[in-house]
Design a protein around this motif. Sequence first.
Motif, mmCIF file in Angstrom:
data_model
loop_
_atom_site.group_PDB
_atom_site.id
_atom_site.type_symbol
_atom_site.label_atom_id
_atom_site.label_comp_id
_atom_site.label_asym_id
_atom_site.label_seq_id
_atom_site.Cartn_x
_atom_site.Cartn_y
_atom_site.Cartn_z
ATOM 1 N N VAL A 62 0.826 -1.206 0.000
ATOM 2 C CA VAL A 62 0.000 0.000 0.000
ATOM 3 C C VAL A 62 0.861 1.258 0.000
ATOM 4 O O VAL A 62 0.681 2.153 -0.813
ATOM 5 C CB VAL A 62 -0.951 0.006 1.211
ATOM 6 C CG1 VAL A 62 -1.790 1.281 1.224
ATOM 7 C CG2 VAL A 62 -1.843 -1.214 1.171
ATOM 8 N N GLU A 73 -3.100 8.151 0.052
ATOM 9 C CA GLU A 73 -3.976 7.482 1.007
ATOM 10 C C GLU A 73 -4.575 8.475 2.004
ATOM 11 O O GLU A 73 -5.774 8.395 2.323
ATOM 12 C CB GLU A 73 -3.208 6.381 1.745
ATOM 13 C CG GLU A 73 -2.717 5.254 0.852
ATOM 14 C CD GLU A 73 -3.852 4.469 0.203
ATOM 15 O OE1 GLU A 73 -4.972 4.461 0.763
ATOM 16 O OE2 GLU A 73 -3.624 3.889 -0.871
ATOM 17 N N ASN A 102 -8.587 9.560 2.279
ATOM 18 C CA ASN A 102 -9.342 9.517 3.540
ATOM 19 C C ASN A 102 -10.028 10.846 3.803
ATOM 20 O O ASN A 102 -11.171 10.896 4.282
ATOM 21 C CB ASN A 102 -8.403 9.170 4.701
ATOM 22 C CG ASN A 102 -8.095 7.680 4.764
ATOM 23 O OD1 ASN A 102 -8.764 6.867 4.140
ATOM 24 N ND2 ASN A 102 -7.069 7.333 5.534
ATOM 25 N N GLY A 115 -11.269 4.862 -0.056
ATOM 26 C CA GLY A 115 -10.580 3.883 0.775
ATOM 27 C C GLY A 115 -11.584 2.902 1.347
ATOM 28 O O GLY A 115 -12.730 3.270 1.596
ATOM 29 N N ALA A 157 -4.429 1.675 5.032
ATOM 30 C CA ALA A 157 -3.581 2.843 4.817
ATOM 31 C C ALA A 157 -2.953 3.358 6.110
ATOM 32 O O ALA A 157 -1.720 3.474 6.214
ATOM 33 C CB ALA A 157 -4.392 3.946 4.135
#
Length: 559
Positions: free
Chosen positions: A21, A31, A35, A94, A99
Amino acid sequence: MSVVIQPLPPEAIDLIAAGEVIDSLAAAVRELAENALDSGATRIVISLFPDLWRLQVSDNGRGMDLENLRLCAKAHYTSKIHSCEDLWKITSLGFRGEALHSLAQFGNLEIWSRAAENCESGWRIAYNRQGEPIEEEISAIAPGTIATISNLFGNVPVRRNALPSKMQQLKAVQEIVQQLALCHPEIAWQVLQDEQPWFNLSPGATAKEILPQLLKSVQINDLQALQLTLETPTEDPSTLEIVVGLPDRCHRRRADWVRVAVNGRIVRAPELEQTIIAAFARTLPRDRYPVCFLHINTAPRQIDWNRHPAKTEIYLHSLDFWREQISQGIEATLRLSPADLQSAQHQRLSNLLKAAEPQGRYRLNPDLQTAVIRDRDISLMELRAVAQVNKTYIVAEHNSGLWLVEQHIAHERVLYEQLLDSWELVPIEPSLILTQLTPKQVAQLQGLGLEIESFGEQMWAVRTVPQALHQREDCLDALVELSWGGDLQAAQVATACRTAIRNGTPLNLPEMQDLLDRWKRTRNPRTCPHGRPIYLSLEEAALARFFRRHWVIGKSHGI
């Protein structure tokens, strides 16, 4: 000695999963920014300290209360899916819960957050390598979230040393932010580097307002946008947003701005990218590529995001349906419509005139450089031929000014699209005799469907020819030209170019009007099949400014 198979220790499993990731500074930014978008943020601030391997992402989203803040960095903890069935109805960017845990694995993670509802204060929590809280304290912050990761990859120096240079990593971060901004135009972005402003992106209603902020050479009036509401074969309601650079105004040397997004994320979709490039065939100059952003919003069940850890590759159902809709959408976008004609910059006046054929002797008065040349919302049905300039350009009048239309390439576009729709070969009597052809030339003519056979030593009889060349005196020369290579489409372009009205040919008003009427109905009226611009707009407002008709010199002068 036999090899013993044994389970990996949990810490090794965690590092392997984290490496899928978070593999770079840009991945960490991606990431955290995703979010923030999932939290409903309208403003996102990214602060980078690349020399310190530190970054911070702040947003004004919903935030988290203390209970959720304690759990958010644990492995596979997420609020976005709850069962296996939810994997087939993903509506967020996500969803795997990897993450924040991965960031905790590779650096020192701290999060400040305050829920937007029913929370009078926020909390700051620092996490250990397992994503468990090790420090908690009350913090006075506005509703939203601030995530900070420092000493990134400090525990895996080999990974850090293998990463690209600082400049390459910053370029990758910029690319990530640009991609997210295109997909979410309503968001305001601010990016800082070492506490100094790096770049900002202002919000807009559509991606059309974002793209000029990313490509400084492109103006908003160089773009055309279209949004379609569709139903997939499975009757799922969907939308297709298309933003294209007008081919007579902007294009690229590489296909680096052919972008495809699905449900809010840029993805790699070679089949759709090739469909976009093919839709611009014979509208751009040779070896040039379009500027195009395509965004598909469809039902979650139409997409499988589990093809790639970074979610950049997907399985998209009904692929043939989407390819057909994209081709039709781009074709509709490129047409000249009364409501969508956009303005052009005045610098193009001299450039477009220089693109005319060499025998055209029309020259731009340097003083006219001060005029601003624009297209306005004009109904093409109102174009009226009023004159011919230098036996090369048709002067077409409309309610808001003038257009200069180069007669040869306008006619070439008309003929080319006719040949695309109907490539007909007709018998010719007597047959035309070609000599000194190579085997490759003979095969080329046969590949175009012409009936050709040997007629003696180094002689060939051609018994069918394209209908457009049938009655032309230079038909023999045209066949030799076609024999030198190219596919059927290239042959159609060459035929259209040869049979179009030549510049230097005088036309009367009815002939000019007939050409205008046929040209405006073509599918791609902005450029000829070689990619040259066909028309130049001179707006009434620009002419008024140039001649300074707004000046009040005196009533005694009768003005």
